[in-house]
Design a protein around this motif. Structure first.
Motif, PDB file in Angstrom:
ATOM      1  N   SER A 129     124.747  48.727 -25.902  1.00 40.53           N
ATOM      2  CA  SER A 129     125.755  48.577 -26.957  1.00 40.53           C
ATOM      3  C   SER A 129     125.159  48.797 -28.342  1.00 40.53           C
ATOM      4  CB  SER A 129     126.397  47.188 -26.880  1.00 40.53           C
ATOM      5  OG  SER A 129     125.412  46.163 -26.979  1.00 40.53           O
ATOM      6  N   ASN A 130     123.917  48.346 -28.550  1.00 45.96           N
ATOM      7  CA  ASN A 130     123.253  48.576 -29.832  1.00 45.96           C
ATOM      8  C   ASN A 130     122.923  50.053 -30.018  1.00 45.96           C
ATOM      9  OD1 ASN A 130     123.361  45.849 -30.241  1.00 45.96           O
ATOM     10  ND2 ASN A 130     121.147  45.529 -30.346  1.00 45.96           N
ATOM     11  N   ILE A 131     122.435  50.680 -28.961  1.00 43.08           N
ATOM     12  CA  ILE A 131     122.100  52.108 -29.041  1.00 43.08           C
ATOM     13  C   ILE A 131     123.336  52.924 -29.371  1.00 43.08           C
ATOM     14  CG2 ILE A 131     121.299  54.099 -27.694  1.00 43.08           C
ATOM     15  CD1 ILE A 131     119.481  52.166 -26.164  1.00 43.08           C
ATOM     16  N   ASP A 132     124.480  52.582 -28.761  1.00 41.11           N
ATOM     17  CA  ASP A 132     125.725  53.303 -29.027  1.00 41.11           C
ATOM     18  C   ASP A 132     126.133  53.161 -30.489  1.00 41.11           C
ATOM     19  OD1 ASP A 132     125.794  54.017 -26.378  1.00 41.11           O
ATOM     20  OD2 ASP A 132     127.242  52.481 -25.796  1.00 41.11           O
ATOM     21  N   LYS A 133     126.002  51.971 -31.040  1.00 38.15           N
ATOM     22  CA  LYS A 133     126.357  51.760 -32.443  1.00 38.15           C
ATOM     23  C   LYS A 133     125.461  52.574 -33.371  1.00 38.15           C
ATOM     24  CE  LYS A 133     128.560  47.212 -32.582  1.00 38.15           C
ATOM     25  NZ  LYS A 133     128.531  45.867 -33.221  1.00 38.15           N
ATOM     26  N   LEU A 134     124.168  52.503 -33.147  1.00 38.49           N
ATOM     27  CA  LEU A 134     123.227  53.218 -34.011  1.00 38.49           C
ATOM     28  C   LEU A 134     123.431  54.728 -33.919  1.00 38.49           C
ATOM     29  CD1 LEU A 134     120.049  51.075 -33.281  1.00 38.49           C
ATOM     30  CD2 LEU A 134     121.289  51.186 -35.452  1.00 38.49           C
ATOM     31  N   SER A 135     123.722  55.215 -32.732  1.00 36.56           N
ATOM     32  CA  SER A 135     123.946  56.651 -32.538  1.00 36.56           C
ATOM     33  C   SER A 135     125.165  57.130 -33.304  1.00 36.56           C
ATOM     34  CB  SER A 135     124.124  56.957 -31.047  1.00 36.56           C
ATOM     35  OG  SER A 135     122.981  56.598 -30.313  1.00 36.56           O
ATOM     36  N   ASN A 136     126.121  56.238 -33.526  1.00 31.47           N
ATOM     37  CA  ASN A 136     127.355  56.586 -34.224  1.00 31.47           C
ATOM     38  C   ASN A 136     127.341  56.184 -35.693  1.00 31.47           C
ATOM     39  OD1 ASN A 136     129.079  57.763 -32.072  1.00 31.47           O
ATOM     40  ND2 ASN A 136     128.768  55.766 -31.116  1.00 31.47           N
ATOM     41  N   GLY A 137     126.144  55.849 -36.204  1.00 32.28           N
ATOM     42  CA  GLY A 137     126.025  55.530 -37.613  1.00 32.28           C
ATOM     43  C   GLY A 137     126.559  54.169 -37.992  1.00 32.28           C
ATOM     44  N   VAL A 138     126.687  53.265 -37.012  1.00 33.64           N
ATOM     45  CA  VAL A 138     127.192  51.921 -37.267  1.00 33.64           C
ATOM     46  C   VAL A 138     126.010  50.966 -37.393  1.00 33.64           C
ATOM     47  CG1 VAL A 138     128.614  50.025 -36.417  1.00 33.64           C
ATOM     48  CG2 VAL A 138     129.297  52.402 -35.978  1.00 33.64           C
ATOM     49  N   GLN A 139     125.914  50.287 -38.532  1.00 32.11           N
ATOM     50  CA  GLN A 139     124.800  49.373 -38.750  1.00 32.11           C
ATOM     51  C   GLN A 139     124.940  48.144 -37.858  1.00 32.11           C
ATOM     52  OE1 GLN A 139     124.342  48.248 -42.829  1.00 32.11           O
ATOM     53  NE2 GLN A 139     122.350  47.301 -42.526  1.00 32.11           N
ATOM     54  N   LEU A 140     123.828  47.706 -37.291  1.00 30.00           N
ATOM     55  CA  LEU A 140     123.845  46.514 -36.439  1.00 30.00           C
ATOM     56  C   LEU A 140     123.979  45.254 -37.290  1.00 30.00           C
ATOM     57  CD1 LEU A 140     120.967  47.266 -33.892  1.00 30.00           C
ATOM     58  CD2 LEU A 140     123.413  47.727 -33.636  1.00 30.00           C
ATOM     59  N   THR A 141     124.691  44.290 -36.766  1.00 29.47           N
ATOM     60  CA  THR A 141     124.790  42.985 -37.401  1.00 29.47           C
ATOM     61  C   THR A 141     123.664  42.087 -36.896  1.00 29.47           C
ATOM     62  OG1 THR A 141     126.186  42.052 -35.663  1.00 29.47           O
ATOM     63  CG2 THR A 141     127.297  43.240 -37.461  1.00 29.47           C
ATOM     64  N   ASP A 142     123.487  40.955 -37.559  1.00 26.88           N
ATOM     65  CA  ASP A 142     122.485  40.006 -37.078  1.00 26.88           C
ATOM     66  C   ASP A 142     122.841  39.501 -35.686  1.00 26.88           C
ATOM     67  OD1 ASP A 142     121.027  40.315 -39.357  1.00 26.88           O
ATOM     68  OD2 ASP A 142     121.524  38.366 -40.232  1.00 26.88           O
ATOM     69  N   ALA A 143     124.137  39.403 -35.398  1.00 27.67           N
ATOM     70  CA  ALA A 143     124.556  38.983 -34.056  1.00 27.67           C
ATOM     71  C   ALA A 143     124.164  40.022 -33.013  1.00 27.67           C
ATOM     72  CB  ALA A 143     126.070  38.756 -34.035  1.00 27.67           C
ATOM     73  N   ASP A 144     124.254  41.324 -33.381  1.00 29.10           N
ATOM     74  CA  ASP A 144     123.823  42.386 -32.470  1.00 29.10           C
ATOM     75  C   ASP A 144     122.324  42.293 -32.201  1.00 29.10           C
ATOM     76  OD1 ASP A 144     126.365  43.627 -32.316  1.00 29.10           O
ATOM     77  OD2 ASP A 144     125.987  44.757 -34.153  1.00 29.10           O
ATOM     78  N   ARG A 145     121.583  41.970 -33.238  1.00 24.49           N
ATOM     79  CA  ARG A 145     120.128  41.985 -33.128  1.00 24.49           C
ATOM     80  C   ARG A 145     119.571  40.737 -32.444  1.00 24.49           C
ATOM     81  NH1 ARG A 145     120.659  44.215 -38.541  1.00 24.49           N
ATOM     82  NH2 ARG A 145     119.890  46.370 -38.601  1.00 24.49           N
ATOM     83  N   ALA A 146     120.315  39.654 -32.445  1.00 24.24           N
ATOM     84  CA  ALA A 146     119.785  38.375 -31.950  1.00 24.24           C
ATOM     85  C   ALA A 146     119.251  38.455 -30.517  1.00 24.24           C
ATOM     86  CB  ALA A 146     120.843  37.286 -32.075  1.00 24.24           C
TER      87      ALA A 146
END
Length: 202
Positions: free
Chosen positions: A51-68
């Protein structure tokens, strides 16, 4: 065959995080450090959920909740290696102090030994921050292929970056150097154990 990552007493392990923005050279430098030392290499990108890889690939910045959960998985990796007596070097953006604090939570910190009357220190996490101008990093990113992070996120990474605090063990290295020079500087300044035949000893 000699084990490239020999186990030692956990108290003697070293855990190095090479941090920086995307395309700063952290993966290349971390791998070069591993080649010069007995440290085992890992890339934090390999710990991201899809899910994080998909966001980054689409130019969507990760939130702290994504990174936790990603950061917790990295901290657990460090903890497991520490318990096994294996030293590590990890390439990880680790842009915020809170992220680095999570990584540090994976290994024991300093503690006071009243009987010995001195500070006893089990190995914590040491940071190597590859730092430099955005123009240099952007030029490298333009030449880079195959990475999942969109180029548009580079400025947001610089905006998010929190430099090492005075109480954080680590060093800052100029990223405008060649990767081999950065790796040698890190090994020398952190006094990491070199393996026979590593580049600076040939």
């Amino acid at each position: 065959m000699t084990d490239p990552h020999p186990a030692v007493d956990p108290a003697d392990t070293r855990h190095i995080v090479v941090m920086g923005v995307s395309s700063s050279g952290k993966s290349t430098v971390a791998e070069a450090i591993a080649e010069r030392t007995t440290l085992e290499y890992a890339d934090a990108d390999d710990f991201h959920p899809q899910s994080n890889i998909d966001k980054l690939s689409n130019g969507v910045q990760l939130t702290d909740a994504d990174r936790a959960p990603w950061l917790r998985a990295l901290a657990q990796f460090i903890d497991d290696k520490h318990d096994a007596g294996v030293s590590t070097v990890i390439a990880c953006s680790a842009l915020k102090r809170s992220y680095r604090d999570t990584l540090r939570s994976g290994v024991p910190e300093a503690f006071e030994d009243p009987a010995a009357g001195r500070l006893e220190r089990e190995r914590g996490v040491e940071i190597v921050h590859l730092d430099g101008p955005i123009e240099v990093v952007r030029a490298r990113m333009d030449q880079r292929q195959g990475h999942f992070m969109a180029k548009d996120l580079l400025q947001s990474q610089y905006d998010e970056l929190e430099p090492l605090g005075p109480d954080e063990p680590g060093i800052v290295i100029d990223l405008t150097q060649e990767a081999d020079a950065m790796a040698d500087e890190a090994v020398d300044r952190l006094d990491l154990p070199r393996v026979n035949g590593s580049p600076a000893e040939r």
